[in-house]
Enzyme design. Structure first.
Site, PDB file in Angstrom:
ATOM      1  N   GLU A 244       0.825  -1.206   0.000  1.00 26.49           N
ATOM      2  CA  GLU A 244       0.000   0.000   0.000  1.00 26.49           C
ATOM      3  C   GLU A 244       0.860   1.256   0.000  1.00 26.49           C
ATOM      4  O   GLU A 244       0.649   2.161  -0.811  1.00 26.49           O
ATOM      5  CB  GLU A 244      -0.921   0.000   1.223  1.00 26.49           C
ATOM      6  CG  GLU A 244      -1.860   1.206   1.259  1.00 26.49           C
ATOM      7  CD  GLU A 244      -2.738   1.209   2.491  1.00 26.49           C
ATOM      8  OE1 GLU A 244      -3.927   1.518   2.359  1.00 26.49           O
ATOM      9  OE2 GLU A 244      -2.226   0.922   3.593  1.00 26.49           O
ATOM     10  N   ARG A 270      -4.367  32.870 -19.390  1.00 26.45           N
ATOM     11  CA  ARG A 270      -4.856  33.912 -18.494  1.00 26.45           C
ATOM     12  C   ARG A 270      -4.025  35.184 -18.657  1.00 26.45           C
ATOM     13  O   ARG A 270      -2.794  35.167 -18.535  1.00 26.45           O
ATOM     14  CB  ARG A 270      -4.779  33.414 -17.048  1.00 26.45           C
ATOM     15  CG  ARG A 270      -5.090  34.444 -15.986  1.00 26.45           C
ATOM     16  CD  ARG A 270      -6.546  34.812 -15.956  1.00 26.45           C
ATOM     17  NE  ARG A 270      -6.861  35.598 -14.776  1.00 26.45           N
ATOM     18  CZ  ARG A 270      -7.970  36.321 -14.643  1.00 26.45           C
ATOM     19  NH1 ARG A 270      -8.863  36.336 -15.616  1.00 26.45           N
ATOM     20  NH2 ARG A 270      -8.189  36.984 -13.537  1.00 26.45           N
ATOM     21  N   GLN A 281       7.398  35.971 -13.204  1.00 26.37           N
ATOM     22  CA  GLN A 281       8.319  34.997 -12.622  1.00 26.37           C
ATOM     23  C   GLN A 281       7.702  34.259 -11.437  1.00 26.37           C
ATOM     24  O   GLN A 281       7.944  33.054 -11.247  1.00 26.37           O
ATOM     25  CB  GLN A 281       9.607  35.699 -12.188  1.00 26.37           C
ATOM     26  CG  GLN A 281      10.734  34.746 -11.846  1.00 26.37           C
ATOM     27  CD  GLN A 281      12.012  35.489 -11.517  1.00 26.37           C
ATOM     28  OE1 GLN A 281      12.154  36.051 -10.426  1.00 26.37           O
ATOM     29  NE2 GLN A 281      12.947  35.508 -12.452  1.00 26.37           N
TER      30      GLN A 281
END
Length: 381
Positions: A244, A270, A281
């Protein structure tokens, strides 16, 4: 990815992506709100063979290798936005299917593995208790032999899929005074008298992977319900936890990749202050960090799979993979929300759901503090 996989293994990744995009597309936002498990989607995964990839064909699996299974789960994570489904699928595979394959009798394998592989059965692992989470040797659930029956009494909590499981691997002690040597594992069908679902537990994320508290009240089992042997439950538990920890976050690799691609696309499109926000940046560096985290996660998961496939102890590799991937998923999800701004904070775009889903990774399968303890011990610190 190509340098981590053979062409055959890569084909499972590609097949899982294609399958997820066509067969696992539904209103995940509504199911997340309602906390509903996508059972039909789980069965579809079984029909493709994804639930039994590392299981021999004689038991209903695909007879493929561990890396193919990890690659397929990564592909599911990339193509399917339902992180809870992918997580629950992994929990059943790694903590129920694989232990039964490794430790079960021939009769147990033939009874349970075909259904777990084809999706007609869902498995849950019941180890955690209210007063014994990571400290499994302090669990209070007891197993008492009465004639030709085992009788279980106790409570289990934080059980992924506990309310929807068809079969459970349950851990109990035959003698608390024996510590690890008293721990024993049992295969318990859901309709066993004395097994009761106490409650489903609402949670922050991965709401489509239901969690439950279970009670065992004079729960009677036949003597052959033991998985492995009496007093060898710790061996089963440790093996299940290793699978797991090392592999269940394979789906997260795919989710992080999809998340990164969405952020790159959004940053390019955008516009703010007359230019794409990718030109700032502060934004571009955030995306760079997301990419770096993703690429450092993948070798750890596949490194675990390679070590395990060679039959070697992979305790260290599993702990490192679980620790690093879960921490990186949280960081990347938070960066994604920041990058999308208000659009990332609201529910309609699914960005905030990734953040909620990511938090559980630092807790389940042993908290990340436990993982650091394991790694430190392996370094002899």
């Amino acid at each position: 990815m190509d340098d981590l996989l053979t062409p055959a293994q890569r084909s499972w990744f590609d097949a899982a992506v294609t399958f997820a995009k066509s067969e696992l597309v539904d209103d995940v936002a509504s199911r997340d709100l309602e906390g509903t498990f996508y059972r039909d989607g789980y069965r579809r995964c079984g029909s493709l063979g994804l639930l039994g990839l590392p299981v021999p064909r004689e038991y209903g699996g695909q007879g493929d290798d561990l890396l193919s299974a990890v690659a397929a789960v990564e592909g599911l994570g990339y193509g399917c936005p339902d992180t809870g489904l992918v997580f629950a699928l992994g929990a059943s595979l790694w903590t129920v299917t694989m232990p039964i394959l490794a430790f079960g009798t021939e009769e147990q394998r033939r009874r349970w593995l075909p259904g777990l592989c084809d999706g007609t059965l869902f498995g849950a692992n019941a180890a955690s208790e209210p007063e014994a989470g990571s400290d499994i040797f302090s669990m209070s659930t007891k197993a008492e032999k009465r004639g030709d029956r085992w009788v279980l009494n106790g409570r289990k909590i934080w059980i992924t899929g506990g309310a929807i499981a068809d079969v459970l691997v349950v851990f109990a002690t035959v003698d608390p005074g024996k510590g690890a040597l008293g721990l024993t594992s049992f295969i318990v069908p859901k309709d066993t008298p004395g097994l009761r679902i106490v409650r489903e537990i609402p949670k922050l994320g991965m709401r489509t992977a239901p969690m439950a508290e279970l009670a065992f009240e004079d729960c009677e089992l036949p003597l052959d319900a033991i998985l492995e042997r009496e007093g060898r439950g710790a061996r089963v538990f440790n093996a299940a936890l290793e699978w797991e920890r090392g592999a269940i976050l394979a789906g997260t690799l795919g989710t992080m990749r999809r998340q990164l691609e969405r952020c790159v696309e959004h940053a390019r499109k955008r516009k703010q202050f007359g230019q794409a926000i990718s030109k700032f940046q502060a934004v571009s560096h955030r995306i760079v960090d997301m990419k770096l985290r993703l690429e450092t996660c993948r070798p750890l998961v596949y490194g675990f799979a390679r070590t395990k496939a060679r039959g070697e102890d992979a305790t260290l590799e599993a702990a490192m993979a679980k620790l690093h991937v879960s921490e990186c998923f949280v960081a990347n999800s938070l960066d994604a929300v920041r990058l999308f701004g208000a659009a990332g904070y609201v529910c309609e775009n699914g960005i905030e759901r990734d953040l909620r889903d990511s938090v559980g990774g630092v807790i389940f399968s042993g908290t990340n503090d436990i993982q650091r303890n394991i790694i430190a011990a392996r370094l002899r610190l």
